[in-house]
Motif scaffolding. Structure first.
Motif, short mmCIF file in Angstrom:
data_model
loop_
_atom_site.label_atom_id
_atom_site.label_comp_id
_atom_site.label_asym_id
_atom_site.label_seq_id
_atom_site.Cartn_x
_atom_site.Cartn_y
_atom_site.Cartn_z
N ASP A 49 -7.52 19.12 -15.11
CA ASP A 49 -6.96 18.60 -13.86
C ASP A 49 -8.05 18.53 -12.80
OD1 ASP A 49 -4.25 18.48 -14.73
OD2 ASP A 49 -4.15 20.66 -14.51
N LEU A 51 -7.24 18.78 -9.40
CA LEU A 51 -6.86 19.61 -8.26
C LEU A 51 -6.74 21.09 -8.60
CD1 LEU A 51 -4.17 17.23 -6.75
CD2 LEU A 51 -6.57 17.47 -6.09
N SER A 52 -6.44 21.41 -9.83
CA SER A 52 -6.32 22.82 -10.21
C SER A 52 -7.27 23.11 -11.37
CB SER A 52 -4.87 23.14 -10.61
OG SER A 52 -4.51 22.42 -11.75
N ARG A 53 -7.32 24.37 -11.74
CA ARG A 53 -8.22 24.74 -12.83
C ARG A 53 -7.68 24.23 -14.16
NH1 ARG A 53 -6.85 31.08 -13.92
NH2 ARG A 53 -5.82 30.45 -15.78
N ASN A 54 -8.54 24.15 -15.14
CA ASN A 54 -8.15 23.68 -16.46
C ASN A 54 -7.30 24.75 -17.15
OD1 ASN A 54 -9.75 21.52 -15.86
ND2 ASN A 54 -11.49 22.25 -17.01
N ASP A 55 -6.15 24.34 -17.69
CA ASP A 55 -5.21 25.27 -18.30
C ASP A 55 -5.28 25.18 -19.83
OD1 ASP A 55 -4.11 26.01 -15.77
OD2 ASP A 55 -2.96 24.15 -15.79
#
Length: 69
Positions: A49, A51-55
């Motif tokens: 992503d 906007l957020s960290r990679n999950d």
């Protein structure tokens, strides 16, 4: 992984804007026969992503077996 130490890392290409990506890639690894019992392959699937960290969305751990005939 060999004895809890990362030996080699490879990545697939990033497939953008796809909810159902298909990965049809192969990665050759040279593993000597005498270290197969101490070697583990870990495959991790991640969601990238902006906007957020990679999950991490999936993970498989496999021990290698040596079949000698």
């Amino acid at each position: 992984m060999h004895k809890d130490k990362r030996v080699e890392k490879k990545k697939t290409v990033t497939i953008k804007r796809c909810l159902n990506p298909v990965f049809n890639e192969s990665f050759p690894f040279d593993v000597p026969a005498h270290v197969l019992r101490e070697t583990t392959i870990i495959i991790t699937v991640m969601d990238k992503d902006r906007l957020s960290r990679n999950d991490v969305i999936g993970k498989v751990t496999s021990f290698l077996l040596c079949v000698c005939i």
